[in-house]
Motif scaffolding. Structure first.
Motif, short mmCIF file in Angstrom:
data_model
loop_
_atom_site.label_atom_id
_atom_site.label_comp_id
_atom_site.label_asym_id
_atom_site.label_seq_id
_atom_site.Cartn_x
_atom_site.Cartn_y
_atom_site.Cartn_z
N LEU A 157 0.85 -1.19 0.00
CA LEU A 157 0.00 0.00 0.00
C LEU A 157 0.89 1.24 0.00
O LEU A 157 1.80 1.37 0.83
CB LEU A 157 -0.90 0.00 1.24
CG LEU A 157 -1.78 1.25 1.43
CD1 LEU A 157 -2.80 1.36 0.30
CD2 LEU A 157 -2.46 1.22 2.79
N VAL A 158 0.64 2.17 -0.95
CA VAL A 158 1.41 3.40 -1.06
C VAL A 158 0.50 4.56 -0.71
O VAL A 158 -0.59 4.71 -1.27
CB VAL A 158 1.96 3.58 -2.49
CG1 VAL A 158 2.81 4.84 -2.58
CG2 VAL A 158 2.77 2.36 -2.91
N SER A 159 0.95 5.39 0.23
CA SER A 159 0.13 6.54 0.63
C SER A 159 1.04 7.74 0.85
O SER A 159 2.27 7.63 0.90
CB SER A 159 -0.65 6.22 1.91
OG SER A 159 0.24 6.02 3.01
N GLY A 160 0.41 8.89 1.00
CA GLY A 160 1.15 10.13 1.20
C GLY A 160 0.32 11.30 0.74
O GLY A 160 -0.74 11.13 0.10
N PRO A 161 0.76 12.51 1.05
CA PRO A 161 -0.01 13.70 0.66
C PRO A 161 -0.07 13.86 -0.85
O PRO A 161 0.78 13.34 -1.59
CB PRO A 161 0.76 14.85 1.32
CG PRO A 161 2.14 14.32 1.52
CD PRO A 161 1.99 12.86 1.78
N GLY A 176 4.44 12.47 -5.27
CA GLY A 176 5.16 11.66 -6.23
C GLY A 176 4.73 10.21 -6.30
O GLY A 176 5.41 9.39 -6.92
N LYS A 177 3.61 9.87 -5.71
CA LYS A 177 3.15 8.48 -5.71
C LYS A 177 2.87 8.00 -7.14
O LYS A 177 3.41 6.98 -7.59
CB LYS A 177 1.88 8.34 -4.85
CG LYS A 177 2.02 8.80 -3.42
CD LYS A 177 0.78 8.54 -2.61
CE LYS A 177 -0.45 9.26 -3.13
NZ LYS A 177 -0.33 10.73 -3.05
N SER A 178 2.02 8.73 -7.85
CA SER A 178 1.70 8.35 -9.23
C SER A 178 2.91 8.46 -10.13
O SER A 178 3.10 7.67 -11.05
CB SER A 178 0.56 9.23 -9.76
OG SER A 178 -0.62 9.07 -9.00
N TRP A 219 4.11 1.62 2.19
CA TRP A 219 5.08 2.64 1.79
C TRP A 219 4.42 3.99 1.98
O TRP A 219 3.45 4.32 1.28
CB TRP A 219 5.49 2.49 0.32
CG TRP A 219 6.38 1.32 0.03
CD1 TRP A 219 6.86 0.41 0.92
CD2 TRP A 219 6.92 0.98 -1.25
NE1 TRP A 219 7.64 -0.51 0.28
CE2 TRP A 219 7.72 -0.18 -1.05
CE3 TRP A 219 6.81 1.52 -2.51
CZ2 TRP A 219 8.38 -0.79 -2.10
CZ3 TRP A 219 7.48 0.91 -3.55
CH2 TRP A 219 8.26 -0.24 -3.36
N GLN A 220 4.94 4.77 2.90
CA GLN A 220 4.36 6.09 3.15
C GLN A 220 5.35 7.17 2.73
O GLN A 220 6.49 7.18 3.17
CB GLN A 220 4.02 6.26 4.64
CG GLN A 220 3.30 7.56 4.93
CD GLN A 220 2.82 7.63 6.37
OE1 GLN A 220 3.20 6.80 7.20
NE2 GLN A 220 1.97 8.61 6.69
N ASN A 270 10.74 17.98 -1.07
CA ASN A 270 11.26 16.65 -1.33
C ASN A 270 10.62 15.64 -0.38
O ASN A 270 10.45 15.89 0.80
CB ASN A 270 12.78 16.63 -1.13
CG ASN A 270 13.49 17.39 -2.23
OD1 ASN A 270 12.98 17.49 -3.33
ND2 ASN A 270 14.66 17.94 -1.92
N TYR A 271 10.31 14.46 -0.94
CA TYR A 271 9.70 13.40 -0.15
C TYR A 271 10.57 12.15 -0.22
O TYR A 271 11.34 11.96 -1.15
CB TYR A 271 8.29 13.08 -0.66
CG TYR A 271 7.28 14.17 -0.36
CD1 TYR A 271 6.50 14.10 0.77
CD2 TYR A 271 7.13 15.25 -1.22
CE1 TYR A 271 5.57 15.10 1.05
CE2 TYR A 271 6.22 16.26 -0.95
CZ TYR A 271 5.44 16.17 0.19
OH TYR A 271 4.54 17.15 0.48
N THR A 272 10.40 11.29 0.76
CA THR A 272 11.08 10.00 0.77
C THR A 272 10.11 8.94 1.23
O THR A 272 9.06 9.25 1.81
CB THR A 272 12.33 10.04 1.69
OG1 THR A 272 13.06 8.83 1.53
CG2 THR A 272 11.92 10.19 3.15
N ILE A 273 10.44 7.67 0.95
CA ILE A 273 9.56 6.55 1.34
C ILE A 273 9.93 6.06 2.74
O ILE A 273 11.11 5.86 3.05
CB ILE A 273 9.68 5.40 0.33
CG1 ILE A 273 9.03 5.78 -0.99
CG2 ILE A 273 9.02 4.14 0.87
CD1 ILE A 273 9.12 4.71 -2.03
N GLN A 274 8.91 5.88 3.55
CA GLN A 274 9.11 5.29 4.88
C GLN A 274 8.35 3.97 4.91
O GLN A 274 7.12 3.95 5.03
CB GLN A 274 8.60 6.23 5.97
CG GLN A 274 8.90 5.77 7.38
CD GLN A 274 8.40 6.77 8.39
OE1 GLN A 274 7.24 6.78 8.75
NE2 GLN A 274 9.30 7.64 8.86
#
Length: 590
Positions: free
Chosen positions: A398-402, A406-408, A559-560, A579-583
């Motif tokens: 599962l991928v999430s975030g604001p 950059g998810k898509s 993956w957030q 900038n974002y990163t995966i947690q």
């Protein structure tokens, strides 16, 4: 639509547009047709020479009241006219055949280049060329038609000039007059009059009509923008109706048409001035040879037939020298289309040949590997920090975030269509990947073809298609498989998303990426479809972008995307670039 300025196109670029067809696999057929058209064009010039001689003999017969000669010349005119008509008809017919063959070949080539390596997608991302539909559909037609018409017209004018200038030189004779007490003799004076007359007219037309190239370029662009706006309303008719956006759409369309209106009036004013000059030039050319030839006729130096032959020869020489004047409007339209086509071709080649900063290669590891993948926007702005992760067989992530993190875009990079950034991605050799976006694509055609896309319409058996339609709560579509329609307009967003699941269940991919592919569904249907995926595709890796908490129980790993805020001097830059990163984290086992 974003508009682009008119590119500066030199004749080398024009030749690069024209040349490929004549050295392609169809070159011998093309050259054969062109040779036939040229031969017929030269034949018409030769017939004009024969008609010129006929003019002399016919009017001499009238002047001398020689009835047998008059009757003979009528018969001569009849068979010459029949031959002329036949040659003229087949010249046009063969030129049209050559034009459509050339256009068909160019269309295939441009479609191949436009669709290769997702060039069409990258052009839309960078806005490097506007209205590609018009450039492929219309500008290619202008290129082929205009090139053949103008080049063959120029060739005919050159040959006609070479054929008639000698006749005009010999039949016009010398012109003698006194100047400052000395006799001046101008041999073949009608030739010099024709050259001077055409030269002055050409310079005048060029000076008046030069703005037409830019004006025609703008007109084509404004027409395409207006047509695009109309198509957008048709594609989004329901949304416009629900928003009651008719007045806003009318205003936008009115503004776009106002550009057409204003530019058209500019073209009209330029064309009016051009027509004043060209029509005055053409009408005066009718009487001009009689004015300069009359002194020799009334002095008895030439006969009536000789005067008519002079008039005819002068007309052909003047027409040949006036090719630029007569063809200027068409030449301006052709040059505007070529400019647009050259800019489009350059944008397509640049997009097609762009080296991706995030190459996608194949491996034998049996997993998708992301190594230092840094996502950027087309303008170069950073979107994420370097991301490294793995997607193994049968994993459910599962991928999430604001929004906007950059998810898509990460999905696009894995699909190999997002070249902006750095790092590398490896995909298992022979693995089947399928991506279901939030808003899917349904081609116009039968429902069976829409479900099977991008596979062939007959790729799946009816029994399987009907079975999955039933499981995805679309039983009412089972009897419509052979109905052609614009299904993206006919089906609701929820139906389209369920139809996308039917497509996934039929394709049975090894890696299935869902980008908010259930956002238009109610929670019960969403859970039913996810449960169906796990049941029907137990070995598939499922990677989902979703925001509803209920979806989490169908996944193992989370993956957030989180905002990466470093300490110290880089804080301001990081906050500005977002900038974002995966947690990564584990989800509770359900």
């Amino acid at each position: 639509m974003t508009t682009t300025p008119r590119p500066r196109t030199d004749w080398h670029a024009v030749w690069q547009l024209i040349k490929p067809y004549w050295s392609s696999e169809e070159k011998w057929k093309a050259r054969g047709l062109l040779a036939a058209v040229i031969a017929l064009a030269l034949g018409l010039v030769y017939l004009d020479v024969l008609f010129n001689a006929w003019n002399r003999d016919f009017y001499n017969a009238l002047e001398t009241k020689n009835f047998p000669e008059f009757r003979e010349q009528l018969w001569r005119f009849s068979y010459l006219a029949f031959i002329y008509i036949a040659v003229a008809i087949y010249r046009v017919y063969l030129m049209q055949a050559l034009e459509i063959r050339w256009r068909a070949w160019l269309t295939r080539q441009y479609l191949d280049e436009w669709l290769a390596n997702q060039a069409y997608y990258r052009i839309e991302q960078t806005r490097s060329a506007d209205n590609p539909d018009q450039r492929i559909a219309e500008d290619l037609q202008y290129l082929t038609n205009g090139t053949l018409t103008l080049s063959l017209g120029l060739l005919s004018s050159v040959v006609s000039l070479a054929s008639f200038v000698g006749i005009l030189w010999s039949v016009s004779g010398p012109l003698s007059f006194m100047l400052s007490g000395q006799q001046v003799t101008i041999p073949g004076y009608m030739v010099w009059f024709a050259i001077a007359y055409a030269g002055i007219g050409s310079l005048l037309v060029l000076w008046i009509g030069r703005p037409l190239v830019q004006q025609n370029f703008n007109q084509q662009r404004y027409e395409a923008d207006f047509r695009f706006g109309l198509v957008r309303i048709r594609e989004h008719a329901e949304a416009v109706a629900l928003y009651r956006g008719e007045q806003q759409e009318k205003t936008q369309l009115g503004n776009r048409f106002q550009q057409i209106w204003q530019n058209w009036w500019t073209i009209m004013r330029t064309t009016k001035r051009l027509n004043v000059a060209s029509n005055f030039y053409a009408q005066f050319a009718v009487i001009f040879p009689f004015l300069v030839g009359a002194p020799r006729y009334f002095s008895g130096a030439i006969t009536l037939g000789g005067l008519m032959q002079i008039s005819s020869a002068f007309g052909h020489v003047q027409d040949a020298l006036s090719w630029f004047i007569n063809a200027f409007s068409q030449l301006a339209s052709w040059k505007a289309s070529v400019n647009r086509l050259a800019g489009f071709h350059a944008a397509v080649i640049a997009a097609r040949d762009r080296v991706s900063g995030i190459p996608v290669t194949r491996n034998n590891v049996g997993a998708i590997l992301l190594d230092g993948v840094r996502l950027e926007l087309p303008n170069g702005a950073s979107l994420t920090e370097a991301l490294s992760a793995q997607i193994h067989e049968s994993q459910r992530i599962l991928v999430s975030g604001p929004s906007g993190c950059g998810k898509s875009t990460l999905f696009r990079a894995i699909a190999g269509i997002w070249p902006y950034g750095s790092g590398s991605i490896e995909v298992p050799n022979g693995a089947r990947l399928l991506f279901l976006p939030q808003r899917g694509y349904l081609p116009i055609g039968t429902l069976r073809a829409a479900i099977s896309y991008p596979a062939a319409e007959t790729a799946y058996k009816d029994l399987a298609v009907r079975h999955y339609l039933e499981l995805c709560k679309l039983p009412h579509l089972a009897d419509k498989l052979d109905e052609p329609d614009n299904w993206s307009q006919r089906l609701s967003p929820g139906e389209q998303q369920r139809l996308a699941f039917v497509r996934a269940l039929l394709a049975k991919p090894q890696y299935l990426f869902l980008d908010e592919a259930t956002s238009a569904l109610d929670p019960d249907t969403e859970e039913r479809l996810y449960a169906l995926l796990l049941e029907e595709l137990p070995e598939a890796s499922i990677i989902s972008i979703a925001h509803r908490p209920a979806v989490a129980k169908y996944h193992q790993i989370h993956w957030q995307f989180v905002h990466d805020v470093p300490h110290g001097e880089q804080l301001a830059d990081a906050m500005q670039q977002q900038n974002y990163t995966i947690q990564p984290s584990r989800l509770p086992v359900q």
